[in-house]
Scaffold this active site. Structure first.
Site, PDB file in Angstrom:
ATOM      1  N   ASN A 116     -11.086  -2.112  -5.234  1.00  0.00           N
ATOM      2  CA  ASN A 116     -10.285  -1.190  -6.065  1.00  0.00           C
ATOM      3  C   ASN A 116     -10.985  -0.822  -7.376  1.00  0.00           C
ATOM      4  O   ASN A 116     -10.587   0.135  -8.046  1.00  0.00           O
ATOM      5  CB  ASN A 116      -8.895  -1.759  -6.354  1.00  0.00           C
ATOM      6  CG  ASN A 116      -7.971  -1.769  -5.157  1.00  0.00           C
ATOM      7  OD1 ASN A 116      -7.109  -2.631  -5.014  1.00  0.00           O
ATOM      8  ND2 ASN A 116      -8.126  -0.788  -4.263  1.00  0.00           N
TER       9      ASN A 116
ATOM     10  N   ASP B  47       0.833  -1.215   0.000  1.00  0.00           N
ATOM     11  CA  ASP B  47       0.000   0.000   0.000  1.00  0.00           C
ATOM     12  C   ASP B  47       0.865   1.261   0.000  1.00  0.00           C
ATOM     13  O   ASP B  47       1.994   1.250   0.472  1.00  0.00           O
ATOM     14  CB  ASP B  47      -0.923  -0.031   1.239  1.00  0.00           C
ATOM     15  CG  ASP B  47      -2.059   0.965   1.110  1.00  0.00           C
ATOM     16  OD1 ASP B  47      -2.382   1.386  -0.020  1.00  0.00           O
ATOM     17  OD2 ASP B  47      -2.638   1.323   2.155  1.00  0.00           O
TER      18      ASP B  47
HETATM   19  C1  IPE Z   1      -5.441  -2.628  -0.173  1.00  0.00           C
HETATM   20  O1  IPE Z   1      -5.105  -1.309  -0.307  1.00  0.00           O
HETATM   21  C2  IPE Z   1      -5.531  -3.284  -1.530  1.00  0.00           C
HETATM   22  C3  IPE Z   1      -4.257  -3.553  -2.192  1.00  0.00           C
HETATM   23  C4  IPE Z   1      -3.083  -3.334  -1.686  1.00  0.00           C
HETATM   24  C5  IPE Z   1      -4.360  -4.155  -3.503  1.00  0.00           C
HETATM   25  P1  IPE Z   1      -6.196  -0.163  -0.445  1.00  0.00           P
HETATM   26  O2  IPE Z   1      -5.463   1.123  -0.646  1.00  0.00           O
HETATM   27  O3  IPE Z   1      -7.192  -0.518  -1.490  1.00  0.00           O
HETATM   28  O4  IPE Z   1      -6.916  -0.189   0.967  1.00  0.00           O
HETATM   29  P2  IPE Z   1      -7.722   0.933   1.747  1.00  0.00           P
HETATM   30  O5  IPE Z   1      -8.747   1.477   0.789  1.00  0.00           O
HETATM   31  O6  IPE Z   1      -6.754   1.983   2.138  1.00  0.00           O
HETATM   32  O7  IPE Z   1      -8.291   0.253   2.936  1.00  0.00           O
HETATM   33  C1  IPE Z   2      -1.542   0.304  -3.310  1.00  0.00           C
HETATM   34  O1  IPE Z   2      -1.319   1.666  -3.339  1.00  0.00           O
HETATM   35  C2  IPE Z   2      -1.774  -0.283  -4.671  1.00  0.00           C
HETATM   36  C3  IPE Z   2      -3.148  -0.744  -4.924  1.00  0.00           C
HETATM   37  C4  IPE Z   2      -4.137  -0.651  -4.066  1.00  0.00           C
HETATM   38  C5  IPE Z   2      -3.407  -1.352  -6.189  1.00  0.00           C
HETATM   39  P1  IPE Z   2      -2.498   2.703  -3.355  1.00  0.00           P
HETATM   40  O2  IPE Z   2      -2.858   3.004  -4.767  1.00  0.00           O
HETATM   41  O3  IPE Z   2      -3.640   2.258  -2.509  1.00  0.00           O
HETATM   42  O4  IPE Z   2      -1.818   3.983  -2.718  1.00  0.00           O
HETATM   43  P2  IPE Z   2      -2.439   4.958  -1.622  1.00  0.00           P
HETATM   44  O5  IPE Z   2      -2.868   4.100  -0.492  1.00  0.00           O
HETATM   45  O6  IPE Z   2      -3.593   5.657  -2.279  1.00  0.00           O
HETATM   46  O7  IPE Z   2      -1.330   5.878  -1.270  1.00  0.00           O
HETATM   47 MG    MG Z   3      -4.068   2.452  -0.554  1.00  0.00          MG
END
Ligand code: IPE
Ligand code: IPE
Ligand code: MG
Length: 268
Positions: free
Chosen positions: A84, A36
Protein backbone atom coordinates in the site's frame (compact mmCIF):
# COMPACT_ATOMS: atom_id res chain seq x y z
CA UNK A 1 -29.85 -15.94 23.26
CA UNK A 2 -26.26 -15.33 24.27
CA UNK A 3 -26.14 -12.78 27.13
CA UNK A 4 -23.74 -10.38 25.42
CA UNK A 5 -26.05 -10.20 22.44
CA UNK A 6 -29.27 -9.25 24.19
CA UNK A 7 -30.16 -5.65 23.30
CA UNK A 8 -27.64 -5.84 20.48
CA UNK A 9 -30.06 -6.79 17.72
CA UNK A 10 -33.56 -5.47 17.14
CA UNK A 11 -36.22 -8.05 18.10
CA UNK A 12 -37.92 -9.49 15.02
CA UNK A 13 -35.22 -8.14 12.68
CA UNK A 14 -33.35 -10.02 9.96
CA UNK A 15 -30.27 -9.75 12.17
CA UNK A 16 -32.00 -11.48 15.02
CA UNK A 17 -33.13 -14.25 12.70
CA UNK A 18 -29.57 -14.74 11.44
CA UNK A 19 -28.16 -14.66 14.95
CA UNK A 20 -30.45 -17.53 15.95
CA UNK A 21 -28.92 -19.68 13.23
CA UNK A 22 -25.42 -19.41 14.69
CA UNK A 23 -24.11 -22.32 16.73
CA UNK A 24 -22.07 -20.69 19.48
CA UNK A 25 -20.23 -23.90 20.24
CA UNK A 26 -18.71 -23.92 16.74
CA UNK A 27 -17.53 -20.37 16.21
CA UNK A 28 -14.23 -19.73 14.46
CA UNK A 29 -11.63 -19.15 17.10
CA UNK A 30 -9.78 -16.75 14.82
CA UNK A 31 -11.45 -14.56 12.20
CA UNK A 32 -9.27 -12.65 9.73
CA UNK A 33 -10.59 -9.94 7.41
CA UNK A 34 -9.25 -8.29 4.25
CA UNK A 35 -11.15 -5.03 4.45
CA UNK A 36 -11.28 -4.03 0.79
CA UNK A 37 -13.26 -1.70 -1.46
CA UNK A 38 -13.12 1.62 0.39
CA UNK A 39 -11.92 3.47 -2.71
CA UNK A 40 -14.56 2.01 -5.02
CA UNK A 41 -17.28 2.66 -2.47
CA UNK A 42 -16.29 6.34 -2.47
CA UNK A 43 -15.89 6.55 -6.24
CA UNK A 44 -19.40 5.22 -6.81
CA UNK A 45 -20.66 8.05 -4.62
CA UNK A 46 -18.51 10.71 -6.30
CA UNK A 47 -16.53 11.12 -3.11
CA UNK A 48 -12.75 11.23 -2.70
CA UNK A 49 -11.22 7.82 -1.93
CA UNK A 50 -10.31 8.91 1.57
CA UNK A 51 -13.99 9.24 2.44
CA UNK A 52 -14.24 5.52 1.80
CA UNK A 53 -11.52 4.94 4.35
CA UNK A 54 -13.24 7.19 6.86
CA UNK A 55 -16.55 5.38 6.47
CA UNK A 56 -14.72 2.05 6.52
CA UNK A 57 -13.51 2.79 10.03
CA UNK A 58 -17.16 2.63 11.18
CA UNK A 59 -17.33 -0.92 9.86
CA UNK A 60 -14.19 -1.68 11.87
CA UNK A 61 -15.91 -0.50 15.05
CA UNK A 62 -18.99 -2.58 14.34
CA UNK A 63 -17.05 -5.73 13.49
CA UNK A 64 -14.81 -5.44 16.55
CA UNK A 65 -17.78 -5.06 18.87
CA UNK A 66 -19.82 -7.77 17.19
CA UNK A 67 -16.96 -10.27 17.15
CA UNK A 68 -16.26 -9.70 20.83
CA UNK A 69 -19.91 -10.08 21.80
CA UNK A 70 -20.20 -13.27 19.77
CA UNK A 71 -17.28 -14.79 21.64
CA UNK A 72 -14.64 -14.87 18.90
CA UNK A 73 -11.21 -14.94 20.56
CA UNK A 74 -8.97 -13.50 17.83
CA UNK A 75 -9.84 -10.95 15.14
CA UNK A 76 -7.17 -9.94 12.63
CA UNK A 77 -7.79 -6.92 10.42
CA UNK A 78 -5.67 -6.08 7.38
CA UNK A 79 -5.28 -2.34 7.78
CA UNK A 80 -2.22 -1.46 5.67
CA UNK A 81 -0.09 -3.70 3.47
CA UNK A 82 3.56 -3.16 2.63
CA UNK A 83 2.40 -2.81 -0.98
CA UNK A 84 0.00 0.00 0.00
CA UNK A 85 3.04 2.32 0.18
CA UNK A 86 2.75 2.46 -3.63
CA UNK A 87 -0.38 4.63 -3.30
CA UNK A 88 -0.35 8.43 -3.65
CA UNK A 89 1.32 10.10 -0.70
CA UNK A 90 -1.87 11.95 0.23
CA UNK A 91 -3.84 8.73 0.56
CA UNK A 92 -1.07 6.99 2.51
CA UNK A 93 -0.84 9.93 4.93
CA UNK A 94 -4.59 9.90 5.37
CA UNK A 95 -4.60 6.19 6.20
CA UNK A 96 -1.97 6.68 8.91
CA UNK A 97 -3.83 9.69 10.33
CA UNK A 98 -7.02 7.66 10.41
CA UNK A 99 -5.32 4.83 12.29
CA UNK A 100 -3.86 7.29 14.77
CA UNK A 101 -7.30 8.81 15.31
CA UNK A 102 -8.86 5.38 15.70
CA UNK A 103 -6.34 4.48 18.40
CA UNK A 104 -6.83 7.77 20.24
CA UNK A 105 -10.61 7.38 20.28
CA UNK A 106 -11.02 3.65 20.58
CA UNK A 107 -8.71 2.99 23.52
CA UNK A 108 -11.59 3.36 25.99
CA UNK A 109 -13.77 0.94 24.05
CA UNK A 110 -10.96 -1.61 24.03
CA UNK A 111 -10.40 -1.25 27.76
CA UNK A 112 -14.09 -1.28 28.71
CA UNK A 113 -14.71 -4.38 26.63
CA UNK A 114 -11.64 -6.27 27.87
CA UNK A 115 -10.04 -6.35 24.39
CA UNK A 116 -6.33 -6.73 23.81
CA UNK A 117 -4.63 -4.92 20.93
CA UNK A 118 -1.80 -6.68 19.09
CA UNK A 119 -0.06 -5.83 15.83
CA UNK A 120 1.67 -7.79 13.09
CA UNK A 121 3.82 -6.33 10.33
CA UNK A 122 7.17 -4.62 9.91
CA UNK A 123 7.93 -1.93 12.44
CA UNK A 124 9.93 0.29 10.09
CA UNK A 125 8.45 3.14 8.03
CA UNK A 126 5.35 3.53 10.23
CA UNK A 127 5.08 7.23 11.23
CA UNK A 128 6.40 7.78 14.74
CA UNK A 129 3.13 9.27 16.00
CA UNK A 130 1.30 6.09 14.92
CA UNK A 131 3.90 3.82 16.52
CA UNK A 132 3.51 5.79 19.74
CA UNK A 133 -0.26 5.27 19.74
CA UNK A 134 0.08 1.59 18.86
CA UNK A 135 2.55 1.04 21.69
CA UNK A 136 0.41 3.02 24.11
CA UNK A 137 -2.79 1.11 23.38
CA UNK A 138 -1.02 -2.26 23.27
CA UNK A 139 0.44 -1.58 26.69
CA UNK A 140 -2.87 -0.31 28.04
CA UNK A 141 -4.70 -3.46 26.97
CA UNK A 142 -1.99 -6.10 27.45
CA UNK A 143 -3.76 -7.94 30.29
CA UNK A 144 -7.19 -8.02 28.62
CA UNK A 145 -8.69 -11.41 27.93
CA UNK A 146 -11.99 -11.36 26.09
CA UNK A 147 -10.68 -11.04 22.52
CA UNK A 148 -7.44 -10.04 20.81
CA UNK A 149 -7.72 -7.48 18.02
CA UNK A 150 -4.70 -7.97 15.79
CA UNK A 151 -4.02 -5.11 13.41
CA UNK A 152 -1.92 -5.95 10.37
CA UNK A 153 -0.07 -2.71 9.72
CA UNK A 154 2.79 -2.37 7.26
CA UNK A 155 2.21 -6.10 6.84
CA UNK A 156 3.15 -8.48 4.02
CA UNK A 157 2.95 -12.25 4.26
CA UNK A 158 6.14 -12.79 2.27
CA UNK A 159 8.05 -10.18 4.27
CA UNK A 160 6.94 -11.89 7.46
CA UNK A 161 8.22 -15.26 6.19
CA UNK A 162 11.54 -13.77 5.07
CA UNK A 163 11.98 -12.08 8.45
CA UNK A 164 11.27 -15.38 10.22
CA UNK A 165 13.83 -17.20 8.05
CA UNK A 166 16.44 -14.55 8.88
CA UNK A 167 15.81 -14.95 12.60
CA UNK A 168 16.06 -18.73 12.31
CA UNK A 169 19.33 -18.52 10.38
CA UNK A 170 20.80 -16.25 13.03
CA UNK A 171 20.37 -19.08 15.54
CA UNK A 172 22.68 -22.08 15.73
CA UNK A 173 22.73 -24.91 13.23
CA UNK A 174 20.57 -27.15 15.40
CA UNK A 175 17.64 -24.73 15.08
CA UNK A 176 17.70 -25.25 11.33
CA UNK A 177 18.29 -28.98 11.68
CA UNK A 178 15.32 -29.44 14.00
CA UNK A 179 12.98 -27.03 12.29
CA UNK A 180 9.34 -28.15 12.12
CA UNK A 181 6.18 -26.38 10.97
CA UNK A 182 5.32 -25.71 14.61
CA UNK A 183 8.70 -24.18 15.36
CA UNK A 184 8.62 -22.13 12.15
CA UNK A 185 5.21 -20.75 13.19
CA UNK A 186 6.74 -19.56 16.43
CA UNK A 187 9.10 -17.28 14.48
CA UNK A 188 6.25 -15.48 12.72
CA UNK A 189 4.62 -12.28 13.95
CA UNK A 190 1.59 -14.40 14.83
CA UNK A 191 3.57 -16.71 17.16
CA UNK A 192 1.05 -16.32 19.98
CA UNK A 193 -2.03 -16.63 17.80
CA UNK A 194 -3.73 -19.75 16.37
CA UNK A 195 -4.24 -19.88 12.59
CA UNK A 196 -7.36 -18.20 11.21
CA UNK A 197 -10.33 -20.52 10.76
CA UNK A 198 -12.28 -18.09 8.63
CA UNK A 199 -11.00 -15.46 6.20
CA UNK A 200 -13.42 -12.82 4.96
CA UNK A 201 -12.68 -10.55 2.01
CA UNK A 202 -14.95 -7.74 0.94
CA UNK A 203 -15.23 -6.08 -2.52
CA UNK A 204 -15.38 -9.33 -4.47
CA UNK A 205 -11.70 -9.71 -5.31
CA UNK A 206 -10.71 -13.37 -5.44
CA UNK A 207 -7.20 -13.01 -4.09
CA UNK A 208 -5.14 -13.03 -0.93
CA UNK A 209 -3.07 -9.87 -1.56
CA UNK A 210 -0.13 -11.12 0.52
CA UNK A 211 -2.16 -11.59 3.71
CA UNK A 212 -1.17 -14.28 6.25
CA UNK A 213 0.20 -16.58 3.56
CA UNK A 214 1.49 -19.21 5.95
CA UNK A 215 -1.34 -19.02 8.46
CA UNK A 216 -4.30 -19.40 6.09
CA UNK A 217 -3.21 -22.84 4.84
CA UNK A 218 -6.55 -24.33 5.95
CA UNK A 219 -8.69 -21.24 6.53
CA UNK A 220 -12.19 -21.24 5.08
CA UNK A 221 -12.72 -18.32 2.74
CA UNK A 222 -15.82 -16.18 2.56
CA UNK A 223 -15.87 -13.54 -0.14
CA UNK A 224 -18.57 -10.93 -0.55
CA UNK A 225 -19.08 -8.34 -3.27
CA UNK A 226 -19.96 -5.75 -0.63
CA UNK A 227 -17.51 -2.92 -0.19
CA UNK A 228 -15.96 -2.66 3.26
CA UNK A 229 -17.85 0.52 4.26
CA UNK A 230 -21.10 -1.39 3.67
CA UNK A 231 -20.16 -4.35 5.85
CA UNK A 232 -22.47 -4.68 8.87
CA UNK A 233 -23.02 -7.18 11.65
CA UNK A 234 -25.64 -9.06 9.66
CA UNK A 235 -22.99 -9.80 7.02
CA UNK A 236 -20.72 -11.17 9.69
CA UNK A 237 -23.59 -13.36 10.90
CA UNK A 238 -24.10 -14.63 7.33
CA UNK A 239 -20.40 -15.45 7.03
CA UNK A 240 -20.51 -17.40 10.30
CA UNK A 241 -23.61 -19.34 9.25
CA UNK A 242 -21.93 -20.30 5.95
CA UNK A 243 -18.72 -21.18 7.76
CA UNK A 244 -20.61 -23.57 10.01
CA UNK A 245 -22.00 -25.40 6.99
CA UNK A 246 -18.56 -26.17 5.65
CA UNK A 247 -16.94 -29.53 6.21
CA UNK A 248 -13.33 -28.95 7.20
CA UNK A 249 -11.27 -32.03 6.51
CA UNK A 250 -7.66 -30.83 6.73
CA UNK A 251 -6.66 -33.43 4.17
CA UNK A 252 -8.38 -36.27 6.00
CA UNK A 253 -11.45 -38.08 4.64
CA UNK A 254 -13.67 -37.11 7.55
CA UNK A 255 -14.64 -33.76 8.96
CA UNK A 256 -12.73 -32.45 11.92
CA UNK A 257 -15.25 -32.42 14.78
CA UNK A 258 -14.47 -28.99 16.14
CA UNK A 259 -14.54 -27.12 12.86
CA UNK A 260 -11.25 -25.48 13.62
CA UNK A 261 -7.61 -26.11 12.97
CA UNK A 262 -5.39 -27.90 15.42
CA UNK A 263 -1.97 -26.42 15.16
CA UNK A 264 1.30 -25.18 16.31
CA UNK A 265 0.43 -22.87 19.17
CA UNK A 266 -1.61 -25.61 20.77
CA UNK A 267 -4.31 -23.13 21.65
CA UNK A 268 -7.20 -24.85 19.96
C1 IPE B 1 -5.42 -5.52 0.57
O1 IPE B 1 -6.15 -4.71 -0.26
C2 IPE B 1 -4.76 -4.71 1.65
C3 IPE B 1 -5.63 -4.22 2.71
C4 IPE B 1 -6.90 -4.48 2.82
C5 IPE B 1 -4.99 -3.42 3.73
P1 IPE B 1 -5.52 -4.05 -1.56
O2 IPE B 1 -6.58 -3.17 -2.16
O3 IPE B 1 -4.23 -3.39 -1.25
O4 IPE B 1 -5.24 -5.30 -2.49
P2 IPE B 1 -5.11 -5.43 -4.07
O5 IPE B 1 -4.12 -4.38 -4.50
O6 IPE B 1 -6.45 -5.16 -4.64
O7 IPE B 1 -4.68 -6.82 -4.32
C1 IPE C 1 -9.12 -1.13 1.38
O1 IPE C 1 -9.78 -0.38 0.42
C2 IPE C 1 -8.34 -0.28 2.35
C3 IPE C 1 -6.88 -0.38 2.23
C4 IPE C 1 -6.25 -1.11 1.34
C5 IPE C 1 -6.10 0.37 3.16
P1 IPE C 1 -9.07 0.11 -0.89
O2 IPE C 1 -8.48 1.45 -0.65
O3 IPE C 1 -8.12 -0.90 -1.42
O4 IPE C 1 -10.30 0.27 -1.88
P2 IPE C 1 -10.37 -0.19 -3.41
O5 IPE C 1 -9.98 -1.62 -3.43
O6 IPE C 1 -9.39 0.67 -4.16
O7 IPE C 1 -11.78 0.04 -3.80
MG1 MG D 1 -8.32 -2.49 -2.64
Amino acid sequence: MHNDLKDFVVPGSEEEDLLRQIDFSRLPQHLAIIMDGNGRWAKERNLPRVEGHRTGSKSVREVVETSARLGIKYLTLYAFSIENWKRPRKEVNFLWKLLEEYLRNEDKVLVENDLKLLTIGRKNRIPRSVTRQLDRVKDLTKDNKRMSVILAVNYGGRAEIVDAVKRICRGNASVVENLTEEIFSSYLDTAEVPDPDLLIRTSGELRISNFLLWQIAYAEMWITGLYWPEFRKKHLFQALIDFQKRERRFGDINAHPENRSVRATGST
